[in-house]
Design a protein around this motif. Structure first.
Motif, PDB file in Angstrom:
ATOM      1  N   UNK A  18       0.822  -1.214   0.000  1.00 12.59           N
ATOM      2  CA  UNK A  18       0.000   0.000   0.000  1.00 12.59           C
ATOM      3  C   UNK A  18       0.858   1.266   0.000  1.00 12.59           C
ATOM      4  N   UNK A  19       0.510   2.222  -0.852  1.00 10.89           N
ATOM      5  CA  UNK A  19       1.214   3.499  -0.894  1.00 10.89           C
ATOM      6  C   UNK A  19       0.650   4.440   0.162  1.00 10.89           C
ATOM      7  N   UNK A  20       1.534   5.206   0.787  1.00 10.71           N
ATOM      8  CA  UNK A  20       1.121   6.160   1.805  1.00 10.71           C
ATOM      9  C   UNK A  20       0.578   7.419   1.132  1.00 10.71           C
ATOM     10  N   UNK A  21      -0.456   8.018   1.727  1.00 13.75           N
ATOM     11  CA  UNK A  21      -0.977   9.285   1.213  1.00 13.75           C
ATOM     12  C   UNK A  21      -0.332  10.479   1.895  1.00 13.75           C
ATOM     13  N   UNK A  22       0.308  10.265   3.033  1.00 12.85           N
ATOM     14  CA  UNK A  22       1.082  11.307   3.697  1.00 12.85           C
ATOM     15  C   UNK A  22       2.148  10.641   4.563  1.00 12.85           C
ATOM     16  N   UNK A  23       3.175  11.399   4.903  1.00 10.52           N
ATOM     17  CA  UNK A  23       4.277  10.841   5.682  1.00 10.52           C
ATOM     18  C   UNK A  23       3.937  10.828   7.164  1.00 10.52           C
ATOM     19  N   UNK A  24       3.715  12.026   7.729  1.00 11.65           N
ATOM     20  CA  UNK A  24       3.329  12.175   9.128  1.00 11.65           C
ATOM     21  C   UNK A  24       1.915  12.734   9.153  1.00 11.65           C
ATOM     22  N   UNK A  25       1.032  12.092   9.898  1.00 13.56           N
ATOM     23  CA  UNK A  25      -0.376  12.472   9.906  1.00 13.56           C
ATOM     24  C   UNK A  25      -0.549  13.936  10.295  1.00 13.56           C
ATOM     25  N   UNK A  26      -1.226  14.688   9.435  1.00 15.65           N
ATOM     26  CA  UNK A  26      -1.524  16.091   9.717  1.00 15.65           C
ATOM     27  C   UNK A  26      -0.408  17.055   9.412  1.00 15.65           C
ATOM     28  N   UNK A  27       0.785  16.586   9.012  1.00 17.13           N
ATOM     29  CA  UNK A  27       1.914  17.481   8.750  1.00 17.13           C
ATOM     30  C   UNK A  27       1.851  17.986   7.309  1.00 17.13           C
ATOM     31  N   UNK A  28       1.988  19.298   7.131  1.00 17.53           N
ATOM     32  CA  UNK A  28       1.906  19.907   5.796  1.00 17.53           C
ATOM     33  C   UNK A  28       3.188  20.649   5.414  1.00 17.53           C
ATOM     34  N   UNK A  29       4.308  20.341   6.098  1.00 19.77           N
ATOM     35  CA  UNK A  29       5.547  21.090   5.860  1.00 19.77           C
ATOM     36  C   UNK A  29       6.437  20.454   4.794  1.00 19.77           C
ATOM     37  N   UNK A  30       6.007  19.314   4.243  1.00 20.76           N
ATOM     38  CA  UNK A  30       6.827  18.627   3.246  1.00 20.76           C
ATOM     39  C   UNK A  30       6.149  18.552   1.894  1.00 20.76           C
ATOM     40  N   UNK A  31       6.868  17.959   0.939  1.00 20.61           N
ATOM     41  CA  UNK A  31       6.344  17.808  -0.416  1.00 20.61           C
ATOM     42  C   UNK A  31       6.635  16.402  -0.915  1.00 20.61           C
ATOM     43  N   UNK A  32       5.616  15.778  -1.502  1.00 22.82           N
ATOM     44  CA  UNK A  32       5.755  14.420  -1.996  1.00 22.82           C
ATOM     45  C   UNK A  32       6.240  14.447  -3.444  1.00 22.82           C
ATOM     46  N   UNK A  33       7.234  13.619  -3.764  1.00 20.65           N
ATOM     47  CA  UNK A  33       7.776  13.527  -5.122  1.00 20.65           C
ATOM     48  C   UNK A  33       7.447  12.152  -5.672  1.00 20.65           C
ATOM     49  N   UNK A  34       6.745  12.121  -6.776  1.00 22.66           N
ATOM     50  CA  UNK A  34       6.365  10.861  -7.408  1.00 22.66           C
ATOM     51  C   UNK A  34       7.375  10.522  -8.493  1.00 22.66           C
ATOM     52  N   UNK A  35       7.914   9.305  -8.476  1.00 18.53           N
ATOM     53  CA  UNK A  35       8.889   8.947  -9.501  1.00 18.53           C
ATOM     54  C   UNK A  35       8.183   8.660 -10.826  1.00 18.53           C
ATOM     55  N   UNK A  36       8.984   8.564 -11.901  1.00 24.84           N
ATOM     56  CA  UNK A  36       8.420   8.440 -13.243  1.00 24.84           C
ATOM     57  C   UNK A  36       7.593   7.162 -13.395  1.00 24.84           C
ATOM     58  N   UNK A  37       8.059   6.086 -12.813  1.00 29.09           N
ATOM     59  CA  UNK A  37       7.341   4.822 -12.935  1.00 29.09           C
ATOM     60  C   UNK A  37       5.961   4.891 -12.285  1.00 29.09           C
ATOM     61  N   UNK A  38       5.891   5.495 -11.079  1.00 31.17           N
ATOM     62  CA  UNK A  38       4.606   5.631 -10.406  1.00 31.17           C
ATOM     63  C   UNK A  38       3.674   6.544 -11.183  1.00 31.17           C
ATOM     64  N   UNK A  39       4.230   7.636 -11.738  1.00 26.74           N
ATOM     65  CA  UNK A  39       3.413   8.560 -12.531  1.00 26.74           C
ATOM     66  C   UNK A  39       2.842   7.853 -13.759  1.00 26.74           C
ATOM     67  N   UNK A  40       3.673   7.014 -14.409  1.00 27.21           N
ATOM     68  CA  UNK A  40       3.211   6.287 -15.603  1.00 27.21           C
ATOM     69  C   UNK A  40       2.111   5.290 -15.242  1.00 27.21           C
ATOM     70  N   UNK A  41       2.271   4.596 -14.086  1.00 23.79           N
ATOM     71  CA  UNK A  41       1.247   3.656 -13.662  1.00 23.79           C
ATOM     72  C   UNK A  41      -0.066   4.368 -13.357  1.00 23.79           C
ATOM     73  N   UNK A  42       0.033   5.521 -12.689  1.00 16.14           N
ATOM     74  CA  UNK A  42      -1.163   6.283 -12.378  1.00 16.14           C
ATOM     75  C   UNK A  42      -1.855   6.761 -13.646  1.00 16.14           C
ATOM     76  N   UNK A  43      -1.047   7.240 -14.612  1.00 19.66           N
ATOM     77  CA  UNK A  43      -1.609   7.704 -15.875  1.00 19.66           C
ATOM     78  C   UNK A  43      -2.323   6.559 -16.605  1.00 19.66           C
TER      79      UNK A  43
END
Length: 583
Positions: A357-382
């Protein structure tokens, strides 16, 4: 005013990962029936009350009220306008419900728009009553457990406008002045909501009090109004009226105080630059990698790093932590490492305990970071979303599957704009101080555990149901996980006809009531008398959690449902059933 993004901290010691299932018990549950002299004052929704919010607020209203100060006492209002009380001392010698107060005129004789009459037990000696037509009455009840024959005395009565129900009330005395705070719910027409249902939900916080020199003269001291676009799952006042907590699908905010509109903070300019993220993170199915920016000159001796199965804390020297809180999912601390890259950043590698399972956030409720999706994950999502798009419009809808017509969608078909939130508002500033994103944690029910504390609420966490007790006196740990009902979150989802849910104040069992007749009881695991053997796992079983089912001898819909440590009370239009659950 800034508010804290919080998360609900699960007490792992209250979870049972080895829980298997409930065992259906055929043990009969003693059931006693009290026939009512007059029907319950049920108010059915009119054609003008057609929205889902009307159904949630009034169609699913619990007409039965339990006394948290005096166990085994319940109250309800009948169609003659009588507030009736039944106190059980001996199940086999049940008396008739006693009249404590009578409203005038009777609810059935009132014309115009109405909602259900509602009762709120404010303290051990006070109660608040709404007639469902816009009138509020405050009643001095004396000590109800000792003087169950004493009629209640009205001390304040006033018409407060449009019909409402009472969600919560509390009483306190300070410097000789008696104050009662009440939270009232209304669903009102909103002409500005052209695209939605045309209604909005308002919560009115009213303070009624006397004066030191005139003890029997009560009047409204303050009115605060807040509005939202959904009926709250949970809304309750803090002791002494120091604050307010609201859990809802869409956020609420205060709009007026004593009829004067509050000045709204100006919207931020769209051109204001967003602050740079403190950290970046990405993931695979097996692990999570976090890159945290560090101040120049930071060495490994300056790093303060703590990692447990479900919590992470990263800081530099004695400064406030850069990243701290509960992780989205458990990790393996022994397989996780950190290292400093080029003296500018800290790279943390977290090994997921459960692959996939992929995480939707790192730390619950924390908004100080940014998630980077790699090319393979982006292609699968597309690729997964490709079937939802096309290069050109369908010129002939009849040829293939016709496209969706948005005009045919109803309000209940829409995806919620905001995920559910739990917010705490300060009683003085009326601004939010703490916010919890409830995400996928489905609200299940509210229950009074201790009359001196705020009502507790139950949420679904994975398959379990977790009970949370608000602790407003603890700003850093405002919601405490106090009990777990194993697999109840999963079980209740399968009950399509479920109307009410509740639990015993001592957590010995949880119960569900369907719209008609059936009641389900789920007991906590208890030791077994005989040795049981699990063939699949090859081990003995020392405890079993029992499930029991009771069927009421009534074809009337269930209107009320409450639990004590020993009994379940089920109210229908013409009967009050008492189920003896525990001895």
């Amino acid at each position: 005013m800034a508010y804290a993004n919080c998360s609900l901290k699960v007490n792992r010691q209250l979870l049972d990962p080895s829980f298997e299932s409930y065992r259906l018990s055929l043990d009969s549950i003693p059931c006693y029936n009290v026939e009512l002299d007059a029907a319950v004052a049920e108010v059915k929704l009119k054609d003008s009350q057609y929205t889902l919010d009307h159904m949630k607020a009034f169609g699913m209203y619990n007409y039965l009220h339990i006394d948290p100060w005096y166990e085994e006492s319940v109250y309800f209002v009948d169609c003659k306008g009588r507030v009736l009380s039944l106190t059980v001392t001996l199940d086999t010698a049940l008396g008739k419900p006693r009249e404590m107060f009578r409203m005038t005129p009777e609810p059935s004789s009132c014309a115009g728009e109405r909602v259900c009459a509602s009762l709120s037990l404010t303290s051990a000696t006070w109660a608040a009553l709404s007639d469902g037509a816009g009138n509020l009455t405050l009643l001095r009840t004396s000590k109800r457990g000792e003087s169950s024959h004493t009629k209640w005395e009205p001390m304040f009565s006033e018409c407060l406008g449009e019909p409402f129900t009472i969600l919560h009330s509390l009483s306190h005395v300070q410097a000789g002045v008696h104050t009662i705070d009440l939270l009232l719910l209304r669903i009102q027409k909103d002409p500005t909501d052209a695209k939605g249902s045309g209604f909005c939900t308002s919560l009115q916080w009213i303070t009624v009090g006397n004066s030191a020199d005139q003890e029997k003269k009560y009047e409204v001291r303050k009115r605060r109004l807040m509005k939202g676009r959904s009926v709250p799952h949970y809304a309750a006042l803090e002791p002494q009226g120091k604050g307010l907590m609201v859990a809802s699908e869409k956020p609420f905010s205060f709009k007026e105080v004593d009829g004067v509109p509050l000045e709204e903070a100006p919207a931020e300019d769209m051109e204001v630059e967003r602050s740079d993220p403190i950290y970046f993170w990405q993931q695979t199915e097996e692990d999570v990698t976090v890159c945290i920016r560090l101040p120049e000159g930071t060495t490994k001796d300056d790093i303060r790093f703590k990692l447990s199965v479900d919590c992470l804390c990263v800081g530099v020297r004695d400064y406030a932590p850069l990243l701290e809180g509960q992780l989205f999912a458990p990790v393996d601390p022994e397989a996780s490492v950190w290292t400093i890259k080029d003296g500018k950043s800290l790279e943390v590698s977290l090994q997921k305990r459960s692959e996939g399972p992929l995480w939707t956030e790192l730390v619950l409720g924390d908004r100080k970071g940014e998630y980077i999706m790699n090319e393979e994950q982006a292609a699968q999502l597309h690729q997964r979303l490709a079937h939802l798009t096309a290069e050109e419009l369908n010129p002939n809808p009849e040829k293939d599957k016709p496209p969706c017509n948005a005009q045919e969608l109803e309000e209940c078909d829409g995806f919620p704009e905001d995920s559910s939130t739990l917010m705490r508002f300060d009683g003085a500033t009326l601004k939010p101080t703490h916010v919890v994103n409830l995400g996928s944690h489905q609200y299940l029910f509210t229950v009074d555990i201790n009359p001196s504390e705020m009502p507790a609420f139950c949420l679904r966490h994975d398959v379990d149901a977790l009970l949370w007790q608000p602790r407003p006196e603890q700003p850093n740990d405002m919601w405490e996980h106090i009990a777990t009902f194993n697999a109840l979150g999963y079980v209740q989802a399968s009950k399509r006809d479920k109307k009410f849910a509740t639990c015993a104040p001592n957590f010995s069992y949880a119960a569900l009531a369907e719209c008609l007749r059936r009641v389900f009881i789920y007991r906590q695991p208890s030791p077994v008398d005989t040795v049981l053997f699990n063939r699949k796992q090859g081990r003995q079983i020392g405890q079993v959690a029992k499930q029991q089912v009771a069927s009421l001898e009534s074809s009337d819909p269930v209107l009320g449902f409450r639990a004590t440590n020993e009994r379940l009370f089920v109210l229908t239009r013409n009967n009050l059933f008492i189920l003896k659950v525990n001895n």
